[in-house]
Scaffold this active site. Structure first.
Site, PDB file in Angstrom:
ATOM      1  N   LYS A 187      43.187  27.197  42.145  1.00  0.00           N
ATOM      2  CA  LYS A 187      43.802  27.375  40.914  1.00  0.00           C
ATOM      3  C   LYS A 187      44.604  28.729  40.755  1.00  0.00           C
ATOM      4  O   LYS A 187      43.827  29.711  40.601  1.00  0.00           O
ATOM      5  CB  LYS A 187      42.935  27.248  39.641  1.00  0.00           C
ATOM      6  CG  LYS A 187      43.824  26.772  38.229  1.00  0.00           C
ATOM      7  CD  LYS A 187      43.076  26.822  37.315  1.00  0.00           C
ATOM      8  CE  LYS A 187      42.971  28.116  36.510  1.00  0.00           C
ATOM      9  NZ  LYS A 187      44.498  28.864  36.350  1.00  0.00           N
ATOM     10  N   GLY A 240      39.919  37.993  38.354  1.00  0.00           N
ATOM     11  CA  GLY A 240      40.569  38.115  36.973  1.00  0.00           C
ATOM     12  C   GLY A 240      39.535  39.158  36.341  1.00  0.00           C
ATOM     13  O   GLY A 240      39.104  39.772  36.780  1.00  0.00           O
ATOM     14  N   SER A 241      39.749  38.819  34.935  1.00  0.00           N
ATOM     15  CA  SER A 241      39.130  39.729  34.146  1.00  0.00           C
ATOM     16  C   SER A 241      37.499  39.620  33.987  1.00  0.00           C
ATOM     17  O   SER A 241      36.974  38.725  34.404  1.00  0.00           O
ATOM     18  CB  SER A 241      39.636  39.672  32.706  1.00  0.00           C
ATOM     19  OG  SER A 241      39.199  38.173  32.096  1.00  0.00           O
ATOM     20  N   THR A 242      37.039  40.517  33.418  1.00  0.00           N
ATOM     21  CA  THR A 242      35.519  40.942  33.385  1.00  0.00           C
ATOM     22  C   THR A 242      34.982  39.580  32.545  1.00  0.00           C
ATOM     23  O   THR A 242      33.929  39.236  32.852  1.00  0.00           O
ATOM     24  CB  THR A 242      34.923  42.262  33.168  1.00  0.00           C
ATOM     25  OG1 THR A 242      35.579  43.158  34.282  1.00  0.00           O
ATOM     26  CG2 THR A 242      33.515  42.453  33.176  1.00  0.00           C
ATOM     27  N   GLY A 245      34.872  36.339  34.212  1.00  0.00           N
ATOM     28  CA  GLY A 245      33.965  36.375  35.225  1.00  0.00           C
ATOM     29  C   GLY A 245      32.689  36.089  34.853  1.00  0.00           C
ATOM     30  O   GLY A 245      31.905  35.230  35.408  1.00  0.00           O
ATOM     31  N   GLU A 262      35.949  39.227  41.663  1.00  0.00           N
ATOM     32  CA  GLU A 262      36.710  40.434  41.863  1.00  0.00           C
ATOM     33  C   GLU A 262      37.286  40.745  40.539  1.00  0.00           C
ATOM     34  O   GLU A 262      38.025  40.048  40.138  1.00  0.00           O
ATOM     35  CB  GLU A 262      37.993  40.563  42.843  1.00  0.00           C
ATOM     36  CG  GLU A 262      37.687  39.955  44.162  1.00  0.00           C
ATOM     37  CD  GLU A 262      36.757  41.004  45.115  1.00  0.00           C
ATOM     38  OE1 GLU A 262      36.717  42.137  44.667  1.00  0.00           O
ATOM     39  OE2 GLU A 262      36.004  40.504  46.105  1.00  0.00           O
ATOM     40  N   CYS A 296      44.059  45.743  39.498  1.00  0.00           N
ATOM     41  CA  CYS A 296      42.833  46.189  39.221  1.00  0.00           C
ATOM     42  C   CYS A 296      42.509  47.367  39.650  1.00  0.00           C
ATOM     43  O   CYS A 296      41.695  48.167  38.991  1.00  0.00           O
ATOM     44  CB  CYS A 296      42.057  45.057  39.589  1.00  0.00           C
ATOM     45  SG  CYS A 296      42.361  44.769  41.469  1.00  0.00           S
ATOM     46  N   GLU A 397      40.269  48.516  30.029  1.00  0.00           N
ATOM     47  CA  GLU A 397      41.440  48.563  31.034  1.00  0.00           C
ATOM     48  C   GLU A 397      42.631  48.054  30.318  1.00  0.00           C
ATOM     49  O   GLU A 397      42.628  46.974  29.576  1.00  0.00           O
ATOM     50  CB  GLU A 397      40.731  47.266  32.011  1.00  0.00           C
ATOM     51  CG  GLU A 397      41.961  46.992  33.204  1.00  0.00           C
ATOM     52  CD  GLU A 397      41.553  45.904  34.210  1.00  0.00           C
ATOM     53  OE1 GLU A 397      40.900  44.723  33.684  1.00  0.00           O
ATOM     54  OE2 GLU A 397      41.610  45.983  35.426  1.00  0.00           O
TER      55      GLU A 397
HETATM   56  P1  NAD Z   1      42.078  36.165  33.311  1.00  0.00           P
HETATM   57  O1  NAD Z   1      40.753  36.309  33.489  1.00  0.00           O
HETATM   58  O2  NAD Z   1      42.159  35.993  31.934  1.00  0.00           O
HETATM   59  O3  NAD Z   1      42.466  35.019  34.175  1.00  0.00           O
HETATM   60  C1  NAD Z   1      42.252  35.034  35.723  1.00  0.00           C
HETATM   61  C2  NAD Z   1      42.152  33.583  36.198  1.00  0.00           C
HETATM   62  O4  NAD Z   1      41.085  32.914  35.594  1.00  0.00           O
HETATM   63  C3  NAD Z   1      43.671  32.496  35.579  1.00  0.00           C
HETATM   64  O5  NAD Z   1      43.870  31.840  36.757  1.00  0.00           O
HETATM   65  C4  NAD Z   1      42.997  31.864  34.304  1.00  0.00           C
HETATM   66  O6  NAD Z   1      43.498  30.607  34.363  1.00  0.00           O
HETATM   67  C5  NAD Z   1      41.704  31.647  34.874  1.00  0.00           C
HETATM   68  N1  NAD Z   1      40.690  31.292  33.736  1.00  0.00           N
HETATM   69  C6  NAD Z   1      40.758  31.782  32.534  1.00  0.00           C
HETATM   70  N2  NAD Z   1      39.687  31.393  31.934  1.00  0.00           N
HETATM   71  C7  NAD Z   1      38.677  30.912  32.750  1.00  0.00           C
HETATM   72  C8  NAD Z   1      37.449  29.994  32.732  1.00  0.00           C
HETATM   73  N3  NAD Z   1      36.854  30.089  31.587  1.00  0.00           N
HETATM   74  N4  NAD Z   1      36.931  29.345  33.870  1.00  0.00           N
HETATM   75  C9  NAD Z   1      37.544  29.598  34.861  1.00  0.00           C
HETATM   76  N5  NAD Z   1      38.928  30.154  35.189  1.00  0.00           N
HETATM   77  C10 NAD Z   1      39.499  30.423  34.088  1.00  0.00           C
HETATM   78  O7  NAD Z   1      42.616  37.430  33.805  1.00  0.00           O
HETATM   79  P2  NAD Z   1      44.020  37.519  34.071  1.00  0.00           P
HETATM   80  O8  NAD Z   1      44.394  38.446  32.778  1.00  0.00           O
HETATM   81  O9  NAD Z   1      44.811  36.557  34.462  1.00  0.00           O
HETATM   82  O10 NAD Z   1      44.261  38.919  35.246  1.00  0.00           O
HETATM   83  C11 NAD Z   1      44.092  40.310  34.712  1.00  0.00           C
HETATM   84  C12 NAD Z   1      42.606  40.649  35.136  1.00  0.00           C
HETATM   85  O11 NAD Z   1      42.316  40.436  36.583  1.00  0.00           O
HETATM   86  C13 NAD Z   1      42.176  42.204  35.039  1.00  0.00           C
HETATM   87  O12 NAD Z   1      41.066  42.345  34.356  1.00  0.00           O
HETATM   88  C14 NAD Z   1      42.465  42.598  36.237  1.00  0.00           C
HETATM   89  O13 NAD Z   1      41.488  43.851  36.602  1.00  0.00           O
HETATM   90  C15 NAD Z   1      41.642  41.638  36.942  1.00  0.00           C
HETATM   91  N6  NAD Z   1      41.971  41.491  38.596  1.00  0.00           N
HETATM   92  C16 NAD Z   1      41.025  41.985  39.487  1.00  0.00           C
HETATM   93  C17 NAD Z   1      41.331  42.090  40.782  1.00  0.00           C
HETATM   94  C18 NAD Z   1      40.192  42.495  41.746  1.00  0.00           C
HETATM   95  O14 NAD Z   1      40.370  42.368  42.930  1.00  0.00           O
HETATM   96  N7  NAD Z   1      39.120  43.145  41.414  1.00  0.00           N
HETATM   97  C19 NAD Z   1      42.472  42.023  41.388  1.00  0.00           C
HETATM   98  C20 NAD Z   1      43.536  41.716  40.142  1.00  0.00           C
HETATM   99  C21 NAD Z   1      43.182  41.543  38.822  1.00  0.00           C
END
Ligand code: NAD
Length: 503
Positions: A187, A240-242, A245, A262, A296, A397
Site C-alpha cells: 500500500k 511511517g510515523s511512530t 507504527g 521504520e 526520517c 519530529e
Molecule cells: P503515516 O504513519 O501517517 O503514514 C504512513 C503510511 O501508513 C501511509 O501509507 C498511511 O496511509 C498508512 N497508515 C496510516 N494509518 C494506518 C493504519 N492505522 N494502519 C495501517 N496503515 C496506516 O506517516 P506519514 O505522515 O505518511 O509519513 C511520515 C512519517 O514516516 C514520519 O514520521 C517519518 O519519520 C516516517 N518515516 C520513517 C522512515 C524510516 O525508514 N524510519 C522513512 C521515511 C519516513
C-alpha cells in the site's frame, strides 16, 4: 486542464496509471471509490486514483496467496533475473519516473533524476544479484547428525509506505521480499501513489508473474488497517510515523504476524570545534533541506560546539536563504513544496511552538512571498535556535525544512544532547579527531552514524533504527534475514541412538 494536458505539461510520455494493480491487472476498487492526488506545487488535482478498501485488500491477498507456491519455488536465479530486468526498465524510464515522482511528491526533478530513480534501480539490481547468493548453513552438531538450515520465504507479506520517498521506499521493501521468494500486497501512501503504480506496470513488463506483487493505494485507516489486521498475511513491513507504527503492532496481534517498523527520527548532526567548517556547513544544509526536510533521517537537530557556533551560522544562514525554491519540475529548483498543504500547516505551526518556549527564528519560518508559489505547499528553509535541548522543537519530529540549533561546551554535553530523545535513527558528526569519531560512533544511540558526511544510503548497508524509530533493518543481508525464516533440518546419518525406553 484535463489529464492529457497535465501529462504534457509535466513532460510525461506515457499515460498515468490510476487503478489498483491486483493479480497482474489494473482494476477499479470494488467500491468504485477514488481519491484525487494533488500537485503540491499548486494544489491542483492530477488524477483520481482508485481507492482500495478492505474488499480490495482481500482480493490482493488471495492473488498473492495463489502466486506464492510457484514464485517461492522458482529457482532463485530466475527470480533474480526478473528483478535485474526491473532495474534495467527503471533505468530506461528514468526521465518518466523522475517527472512523475516530482509531479506527485514535489521532489525537485534534479534530485529525482540524480538520486531517487538511480537508487531505486540500484536496489532492484542489488537484490536481483542477491537472490541466489543468500544461503543457509551447516551446523557442527553431535556425531552422526547432519544439521543444516533452510532460509525460507515468510509467505505473503503486507507492506505499507509513507509519501516522502515513494519510489525508493517501495523498492527497499519489495526488492528483498521478492528476492527471498515472498509475494506482496503493497500500500503506497494515499497522497503519492503514482510512481508505485508505474513500477507495477514495469514489473509486469519485466515478466513478473501475476499476483506476485499487488498494489492497493488507499487510506491508512481502511486499506492500511485491513493489511495490518489481515489473517492471510504472515508479515507486515511498515515505514511511517511512530504513532501509526504502534497502531500496526496492535492490529497485527490477531494472527501474530511478524512486524518490521521504520519509524520517525530526530537526527542529531553534531559539529565539533575541529571540523572542516566548509564541508560541515554544506553537508548540514543537505542533511536537513534535501527533500524539504521530509526525511526520517534528516539532520533536524544541528548541535554546534559553542566556540564555532557563530562562525558556522554566519555561513549556514545565508546558504539556507540562498536555496532556490520553485516548481519542482523546473530543473533549476533546489527545493520544492512540501507534499501536502496539511503537512505545510503542521510544519509552520512549529514556528509558534518554538517561539512559545523562547526559541529564536534565525531564518525562514513562513511560506515564501513569491506569488508564483502562493498556492503551493512551500515553506522557506527555516532555522530556529532553541533555548534548551528539552524543548519541543528539539524533541518532536517536524519533518520539514526546519532545523533546530543547539550548542554544547564539551563532548559529554554533545553526547547527552545526541542521545536525549526517544528516537534513534540517523546521526551525523563532523570532526577531524579520529578517536572522537569512533567514540561517538560507538556511543550514539542510533541505527546509522555518518562521520564527515550525512544521509548516505546504499542497498548493501543496513538501514533502520532503535527506540521509537522502530525495529528491523532494510537493505543488505539483514533485509534478506528479515524476509526469510530459518528452518533447522536434522538428518540422522549414522548416529546410534540408545533406546530411551529399553524393554
Ligand atoms: P503515516 O504513519 O501517517 O503514514 C504512513 C503510511 O501508513 C501511509 O501509507 C498511511 O496511509 C498508512 N497508515 C496510516 N494509518 C494506518 C493504519 N492505522 N494502519 C495501517 N496503515 C496506516 O506517516 P506519514 O505522515 O505518511 O509519513 C511520515 C512519517 O514516516 C514520519 O514520521 C517519518 O519519520 C516516517 N518515516 C520513517 C522512515 C524510516 O525508514 N524510519 C522513512 C521515511 C519516513
Amino acid at each position: 486542464m484535463d489529464l492529457s494536458d497535465i501529462q504534457k505539461a509535466a513532460g510525461l510520455r506515457s499515460p498515468i496509471r490510476s487503478q489498483l494493480f491486483i493479480d497482474g491487472r489494473f482494476v477499479d476498487a470494488a467500491s468504485g471509490e477514488t481519491l484525487p492526488t494533488l500537485n503540491p506545487h499548486d494544489n491542483s488535482p492530477i488524477v483520481d486514483v482508485a481507492m482500495a478498501g478492505a474488499a480490495d485488500v482481500d482480493r490482493a491477498v488471495a492473488a498473492a496467496q495463489r502466486a506464492f507456491p510457484a514464485w517461492s519455488r522458482m529457482p532463485a536465479a530466475d527470480r533474480g533475473r526478473i528483478l535485474l530486468k526491473i532495474a534495467d526498465l527503471i533505468e530506461a524510464n528514468t526521465e518518466e519516473l523522475a517527472r512523475l515522482e516530482s509531479l506527485d511528491t514535489g521532489h525537485p526533478l534534479r534530485d529525482c533524476r540524480m538520486l531517487d530513480v538511480p537508487r531505486t534501480a540500484a536496489c532492484y539490481r542489488y537484490f536481483g544479484g542477491m537472490a541466489d547468493k543468500f544461503q543457509g548453513e551447516t551446523i557442527p552438531v553431535e556425531a552422526g547428525f547432519l544439521n543444516y538450515t533452510l532460509r525460507e520465504p515468510i509467505g505473503v507479506v503486507g507492506q505499507v509506505v509513507p509519501w516522502n520517498f515513494p519510489l525508493m521506499f517501495t523498492s527497499w521493501k519489495m526488492a528483498p521480499a521478492l528476492a527471498a521468494g515472498n509475494t506482496i500486497v503493497m500500500k503506497p501512501a494515499e497522497i503519492t501513489p503514482l510512481t508505485s503504480l508505474k513500477i507495477a506496470e514495469l514489473m509486469a513488463e519485466a515478466g513478473m508473474p501475476a499476483g506476485v506483487v499487488n498494489m492497493v493505494p488507499g487510506l491508512g485507516a481502511t486499506a492500511g488497517q485491513a493489511i495490518a489486521e489481515h489473517p492471510g498475511l504472515a508479515k507486515i513491513a511498515f515505514t511511517g510515523s511512530t504513532a501509526t507504527g504502534k497502531r500496526i503492532v496492535q492490529a497485527s496481534a490477531g494472527n501474530l504476524k511478524k512486524v518490521q517498523l521504520e519509524l520517525g527520527g530526530k537526527g542529531p548532526n553534531i559539529v565539533f570545534e575541529d571540523a572542516n567548517l566548509v564541508a560541515a556547513v554544506n553537508g548540514s544544509a543537505w542533511a536537513i533541506f534535501h527533500n524539504q526536510g521530509q526525511a526520517c533521517i534528516a539532520g533536524s537537530r544541528l548541535v554546534l560546539h559553542e566556540r564555532i557556533a557563530d562562525a558556522f551560522l554566519a555561513e549556514f544562514i545565508p546558504l539556507a536563504r540562498s536555496i532556490r525554491l520553485g516548481n519542482p519540475l523546473d530543473a533549476a529548483t533546489e527545493m520544492g513544496p512540501l507534499t501536502s498543504s496539511q503537512h505545510q500547516q503542521r510544519v509552520l505551526s512549529y514556528v509558534d511552538v518554538a517561539r512559545e518556549q523562547g526559541g529564536e527564528v534565525l531564518a525562514g519560518g513562513r511560506a515564501p512571498a513569491d506569488p508564483a508559489l502562493a498556492s503551493g505547499c512551500y515553506v522557506e528553509p527555516t532555522i530556529v535556535r532553541a533555548a534548551s535541548w528539552r524543548d519541543r522543537v528539539a524533541q518532536e519530529e517536524v519533518f520539514g525544512p526546519f532545523v533546530t540549533v543547539l550548542t554544547f561546551k564539551d563532548d559529554a554535553e554533545a553526547l547527552q544532547i545526541a542521545n536525549g530523545t526517544d528516537y534513534g535513527l540517523g546521526a551525523g558528526l563532523w570532526t577531524s579527531n579520529l578517536q572522537r569519531a569512533h567514540r561517538f560512533a560507538r556511543d550514539i544511540q542510533a541505527g546509522m552514524v555518518w562521520v564527515n558526511s550525512y544521509k548516505r544510503v546504499n542497498p548493501g548497508s543496513p538501514f533502520g533504527g532503535t527506540g521509537l524509530s522502530g525495529y528491523g533493518r532494510e537493505m543488505g543481508f539483514d533485509a534478506m534475514r528479515e524476509y526469510t525464516q530459518v528452518k533447522s533440518v536434522w538428518i540422522n546419518v549414522d548416529a546410534r541412538i540408545a533406546p530411551h525406553y529399553a524393554r
